[in-house]
Every structure is written in C-alpha cells, then in structure tokens.
Write an enzyme that holds these catalytic residues in place. Structure first.
Site, PDB file in Angstrom:
ATOM      1  N   GLU A  92      -9.616  11.685   3.823  1.00 38.48           N
ATOM      2  CA  GLU A  92      -9.619  10.515   2.829  1.00 38.48           C
ATOM      3  C   GLU A  92     -10.872  10.696   2.357  1.00 38.48           C
ATOM      4  O   GLU A  92     -11.852  10.454   2.572  1.00 38.48           O
ATOM      5  CB  GLU A  92      -9.233   9.211   3.493  1.00 38.48           C
ATOM      6  CG  GLU A  92      -8.891   8.048   2.576  1.00 38.48           C
ATOM      7  CD  GLU A  92      -8.825   6.877   3.222  1.00 38.48           C
ATOM      8  OE1 GLU A  92      -9.620   6.534   4.303  1.00 38.48           O
ATOM      9  OE2 GLU A  92      -7.889   6.082   3.099  1.00 38.48           O
ATOM     10  N   TYR A 138      -8.078   7.732  -5.907  1.00 36.90           N
ATOM     11  CA  TYR A 138      -8.035   7.690  -4.260  1.00 36.90           C
ATOM     12  C   TYR A 138      -7.305   9.344  -4.098  1.00 36.90           C
ATOM     13  O   TYR A 138      -6.232   9.617  -4.774  1.00 36.90           O
ATOM     14  CB  TYR A 138      -6.981   6.794  -3.834  1.00 36.90           C
ATOM     15  CG  TYR A 138      -6.825   6.574  -2.383  1.00 36.90           C
ATOM     16  CD1 TYR A 138      -7.562   6.083  -1.488  1.00 36.90           C
ATOM     17  CD2 TYR A 138      -5.509   7.411  -1.802  1.00 36.90           C
ATOM     18  CE1 TYR A 138      -7.311   6.202  -0.051  1.00 36.90           C
ATOM     19  CE2 TYR A 138      -5.174   7.205  -0.554  1.00 36.90           C
ATOM     20  CZ  TYR A 138      -6.351   6.901   0.303  1.00 36.90           C
ATOM     21  OH  TYR A 138      -5.894   6.721   1.816  1.00 36.90           O
TER      22      TYR A 138
END
Lengths: 420, 307
Positions: free
Chosen positions: A231, A143
């Site tokens: 993101e 992530y």
C-alpha cells in the site's frame, strides 16, 4: 460498488479468518524504511532517506541527506503515526522540519518514546528507529495498493485520485474516485491496463511515463516477494514530473516465507506481542484481547465461536487460543502459562472437541498441566468426542477444583457465572 | 444420493507414505472407505499395508487412476509441493481433488485456480477437513471418508453440512447425530482465502440432491462467500437452512491496511453476515450449541421432516 471489490484477503492465521487482529500470521509486516529499500530494489521511486537507531547516529544519518526540508518518521508497524501521540505528551510520530538541524532536534523527541496511534491500542509501541527522508514538493497525492481480490482469486490494483486520505472514507463517500484493476495471473499486468489506470488517474506526459514504470515495478515486487499487500498512501507527483512513493506499507504471506529468507531477515520481534511469539513456539495460535475469561480451544472456528459464546452469555473473552488438532500436555501447559501472563484473566474455559484424539489423553494432559502451573483461577472444562466418558471420569477423579461443562453453552454459562 | 462422493467412490491418497497421510488413510480404511491407491513419487510398486489391506502405491496420479479406476484424490503432501499435487489431479482428469494441506502459499493457489479454469476436476480445499458421506453400518461405517474428520460421529441421513472450519463442523455433526438426525454429506471447504469449492457451490449441490432435506451452513468473518450463498438460497432454495457465523467477538481495525479494510468492507463482519442470513430466510443459530436446534426450527417452519 464496494461489495464488488469484495472480500479481499483478511486472513490472520493459515487456519482461520480473523481480520485486523494483531498477530503476525498470516502476514509478516515490515517497517516503512524496509519497504522503501525493497521498492528501490525493484525500481519504485521513493524520496531519499536514511535511518538511525540511537541519538549519536542522527548526525551521521542526516549527513547523507541534502540540506533542506526533511521529514522525521517514527518507525513502528502500526498505521496512523502522523496523528499519534507519544506517552510523554509529544504529538505526532511523523513531522515535517524546515532544516536538518530542526530534524535532528525533532528526532530526539521521538526515539525511545512510546507512540500511541489509532492502530496500536492504548499500550502504544516504543519507537526504536527514526527514518529521515528528504521532504518532497507535492503537486498532487494519490492512493495505490495491490492485494488479493478474494472474489476472483486474482491480484487487484486499487488506486484513487484521493491520496493521503482514509481510503475507506473515499470508498464510501466517493466510490467513483476509486479504480480497480484485476490482474490475470497467467499473463501478469498488461500495458493496456496500466495505460487505462493512468488515464483514469488523470496523469499525462512525464508523470504518466513515470507512473507507468512505478506501477509495473510495484506489481513485480508484489508478485515476486509473495507480498500479501502493498500500500502506497500517498503516492505523489512533484512539480518536476516525478512520481514517488511517499509512504509504504508492505506485508507478506507467511505461508510463503520459507522461500524468502531475505524477507524473513526483516522481521522485527520488538513489534510483536511477546506472548504471541511464545505461543508460536508451541504451535499455538494466540491473540490477546481485553476481556477476563481466557479460553483454550482446539480448532480455529471452534476457538472463535468459543469467544463468541462467552460474550453471548454476558462475559468477555480475554484471548483467542487455538491449540490445533492435538492439545498435548506440553501444549496445554504452555497455553496455561501464556494465559496466566495476562493479569486481566479471572477464569479459564477449556473447550476441546476430541474428534480423533482420545478425550482421556486430553483430560490427563489438562490435569497434569493444572497441577504443574498451580492454577488457582476458576476453570471450566468442556470435553466432547472420542472416549469422552473416560475423559470426564479422569477430570472428576483428579481432586482439582475444576468444573465440567456438558455443551459449549453450559460451559460458557458456568465460567461466566464463576467469574462474575 | 449423497453429493460429491458415495460409499462406492474409489480414492487415491497423495502422500500416503507420510505420517499424516498414512494415519488418515488407515482411519479411512477402518471406516470402510475405498482407498484403492496411494501416490508417492519414487515409491511406485511398493504397498501401503495395514491389517488385511494392501494398497498399491504409484509414482503418479495418472498411473494410479489408470490402474485402479479411482476418480477422486485426497492430498496430504507438504505445502511447497501441494500446488503441484493438485495440478497432477487435473492432468489425470480426476473428478475431484480434496486438498487437506494447510499453509500453501497464496500465490501458488492463485496460479492453480487460474490453471484449473475450464478443467473438469473440482477442487475442495485446501486447508480443509475433507468430506464425509456416512455409511449405513455401526457409527456410520461403510461410508466414504476423505480427509481428517472423525468418521464415527456421523450418521447416514438427510442433512447436508457445509463449513470452512473443521472442529465447528464436527460440533454441528455431533449435535445432529445426538438428536438422531443423520447427514447426506458433510463438506469442509477450508479456511484459506483462495480455495476451490465455495459455500455456494456446495449449497447448489445440496439443493439439487433429493436425499438432502435440510442444510446447515457454517461460516466465519472475512470474505463474502456466505453472503453470496445466502442470497442464492433466498432466490432458489426451498429447503430449510440453518446458519452460523463464527467471529462476532473478533475486534476489527488493528493491523490491517486500509485497502484490506475497505475491500473487506461492510459485508465482512459477523453482524453483517448474520443480518443477511436473516433477511434471506436462514434460521440463525445464536450460539454454536444451537446449530442442530436451529435447523430443527427451520424444518418445522417449512413442515419438512429431517429424519
């Protein structure tokens, strides 16, 4: 641990703070395929992909990809697409297909259909673009995100070894797997910071080298484009040592759009609430909610607390609506029309603190607006401030069936009672 | 003593020749505030004339400060030029810059804040209503009004008000004044995610000010500035404090990406902030109509007189 990460950018209009509300301010969102095109421009590696907006174009789009496993991805702004359900019953807005032929068939199930995800609300969003990408071999998922850390007023990189998961869950259950790197805006991202982060993520060799390049380039993109948040979930490594952004979610600071015409060109009005677009034409800040008492207020903090006080006395707010400092007649008319476009609305509360503005001017505007739109619903008006006595007299003499409230509490109780 | 500004404070208005800056410069002059200079690059040597007032305009903040002895500037310049205007105040060595401008890009503020590290200049705002220290005249005339707040709703007294929201501040001030409770200073710190002075900075100033007997702290959802201030109050502040948090009904979880949601995290919601307020001994106003009453309750519990 988490509270230290603290307080990041959760602002919804330039004038107030509302996290998570479906408004285009203060952020402008773009689609995944647009974000990935920007990634490529800045040297952030992504799987090869193409888009199509109609059935005829599927074949041409797929021809640009190599034969083999292919991802079919519905393009809407909301997250949670993979676990979403279309209103026709078809499950999954993101699908893996073994062949291009399968991908072609799969795309037909999605295009033009309405996808409901955890983030769209029950109405869902119509899928108007399909994005086909090469399905990558995944060795491991990570992530990676870049955003503002409010506590330090600096950009922060957030990364985790637990990719593809709900990052909030990771943060809560295994905070030791979440890493945070604060960037000094005077210098920018430093090599040692990238090395340190990569080492924490457990990357080495070719993976480390590719990840370093990706992180540096992603930061450059974040900074140069005035992004509010970037993101990547998941970021992946492949068996051959490549590091790729498999998904991309990017939003931009609306205050900075004036210097990025190339970003403004990516705006997709299909993804925005038509009522919010209409509101923005009149400098109104409007956000639809699901209650039945509409409110019209000047000032963001006052508007938020007007919603709160409606709920406090047992009602449910139908919207957030800030008319700004002025509350002119034209604005009030536009606001009433937008409010009345919501079939759930059963009553309206107007709450204006006329600090500098003359309350009588505001009252005159309200009376004219009510007459012009032919308002039939219960209306409670609470005016306070400059020349309020004359303003209340104007309301009383109007012959309209509106109710005057003295304080916010009084007005909220009155409208709740009228709607009940 | 008030905090940050007194009726004697001399102020500069950056953007005095614009509509917005000019209108509010006039209202401040009406209030009796010492508006001693304007700054508009290229218009140095001209004057801002209003009634009997003739305010000289300078090309730079440094020139204006040097010629007039002003120590504070209020910024009304448009967003693309606002960061520069703030840094000009720092360069001129002012004590305080108050940025009213709404819509400054976040990146500009990140850079400005970094550049201000170690500087003597304090920044209040941006995107804020400004600061008012009420005067002793009719409708608090004779005070120092910096920014866009309505001056007449104030009354000189002993309560400090700090808030991120303009109209909610006016609401609190209006309630206080209606109950004959005056204010030392009312500070709007602004709603932007990157700002100069935060809740805690202002609370510390109120705590140290012997004339301030009680404090109203008004916050919103988002960020953890209110929580930080509340924890400090619990440990250090003996004065009665009332608090209100706007945004209890704002729904969560729709547009924001995951990282924001976590980082926003548990202390971000109205309910969480209110819980921290209670835990820290702050009297919570149940509704915005209850702000002045909440302070009265807090004062009574501590045996403090607010008037």
């Amino acid at each position: 641990m988490l509270t230290k990460l603290g307080s990041v950018f959760v602002r919804a209009t330039p004038r107030f703070i509302l996290p998570d509300l479906p408004t285009n301010f203060p952020r402008m969102n773009i689609h995944e395929y647009q974000a990935k095109a920007l990634f490529e421009k800045f040297g952030v590696a992504v799987p090869k992909g193409t888009t199509a907006t109609n059935h005829e174009a599927f074949v041409t789009a797929l021809a640009a990809l190599p034969e083999g496993p292919t991802m079919v991805k519905s393009q809407i702004h909301a997250g949670g697409r993979g676990k979403g359900t279309f209103t026709n019953g078809f499950k999954g807005g993101v699908k893996f297909c073994k062949t291009k032929a399968d991908a072609l068939a799969m795309a037909s199930n999605m295009l033009g259909q309405t996808l409901v995800t955890a983030q769209t609300g029950p109405a869902g969003r119509k899928v108007q673009t399909i994005y086909f990408t090469v399905a990558s071999d995944i060795k491991k998922e990570y992530y990676l995100a870049i955003l503002l850390d409010r506590a330090t007023s600096r950009p922060v990189i957030v990364a985790s070894t637990e990719g593809g998961m709900d990052i909030e869950t990771v943060a809560h259950d295994t905070p030791e797997k979440l890493f945070k790197v604060l960037i000094d805006p005077a210098y920018g991202i430093a090599d040692f910071q990238i090395r340190d982060l990569i080492s924490k993520l457990g990357l080495a060799g070719a993976e480390a080298k590719n990840a370093a390049k990706l992180i540096r380039n992603l930061y450059t993109m974040y900074w140069e484009t005035d992004a509010a948040m970037v993101e990547v979930n998941p970021l992946i490594t492949t068996p051959t040592g490549d590091v790729l952004a498999l998904d991309a979610k990017v939003s931009f600071d609306s205050n900075a759009l004036y210097r990025h015409p190339e970003i403004v060109a990516l705006r997709d009005l299909n993804e925005e609430d038509p009522k919010e677009i209409e509101a923005s034409k009149y400098s109104l800040s409007y956000i639809a909610l699901d209650g039945n008492i509409a409110c019209l207020v000047n000032g963001a903090g006052l508007a938020m607390s007007t919603m709160d006080i409606i709920q406090h006395f047992g009602g449910t707010p139908a919207n957030f609506l800030d008319v700004g400092g002025g509350a002119s007649k034209d604005q009030v008319i536009a606001a009433f029309k937008i409010i009345l476009g919501d079939p759930n609305v059963k009553g309206i509360l107007v709450n204006i603190f006329g600090g500098i503005m003359d309350c009588n001017v505001i009252a005159t505007g309200i009376v004219e607006a009510v007459k012009e739109v032919g308002l039939k619903l219960p209306l409670v008006v609470r005016l306070e401030g400059n020349n309020v006595v004359a303003g209340k007299a104007t309301l009383a003499a109007s012959g309209l069936a509106l109710v005057s409230g003295d304080t916010m509490a009084d007005a909220a109780q009155k409208i709740v009672k009228l709607v009940a | 003593m008030a905090i940050l500004i007194t009726p004697e404070t001399k102020i500069i208005v950056q953007g005095i020749t614009g509509d917005f800056g000019g209108r509010h410069a006039k209202l401040s002059l009406d209030y009796g505030t010492q508006v001693v200079a304007g700054v508009t690059p290229g218009k140095g040597g001209q004057f801002f004339e209003y009634g009997t007032h003739k305010v000289p305009i300078y090309n730079s903040v440094a020139d204006a400060a040097k010629a007039t002895g002003a120590t504070v500037s209020v910024i009304f310049v448009p967003p693309p030029f606002a960061a520069d205007a703030i840094l000009e105040c720092v360069d001129a060595g002012l004590d305080l810059a108050v940025a009213i401008t709404e819509g400054i890009p976040i990146k500009d503020m990140i850079r400005v804040k970094r550049a201000m590290t170690g500087a003597k200049t304090r920044l209040v705002g941006p995107n804020c209503p400004g600061i008012v220290t009420p005067g002793t005249g009719k409708d608090s005339f004779g005070g120092c009004r910096i920014g866009i707040a309505p001056g007449y709703i104030h009354k000189k007294g002993h309560v400090g008000v700090v808030s991120r929201s303009g109209t909610l501040t006016y609401e609190a001030v209006f309630q206080l004044t209606s109950k004959n409770i005056g204010q030392t200073t009312c500070v709007g710190i602004g709603g932007d995610p990157v700002n100069g002075t935060n809740h805690l900075d202002v609370i510390k100033l109120f705590n140290a000010d012997p004339e301030t007997h009680g404090i109203i702290l008004i916050g919103e959802i988002g960020g953890n500035a209110e929580v930080e201030a509340a924890r400090w109050i619990k440990a250090n502040c003996k004065k009665p404090v009332a608090g209100f948090i706007a945004g209890a009904t704002a729904p969560a979880g729709r547009r924001m990406g995951h990282a924001g949601a976590i980082v926003g995290g548990a202390e971000d919601t109205a309910a969480a902030k209110i819980a921290v307020f209670k835990e820290c001994g702050i009297e919570v106003a149940a509704t915005p109509s209850d702000m002045a009453d909440a302070l009265l309750r807090a004062a009574k519990a501590k045996g403090v007189t607010l008037t």
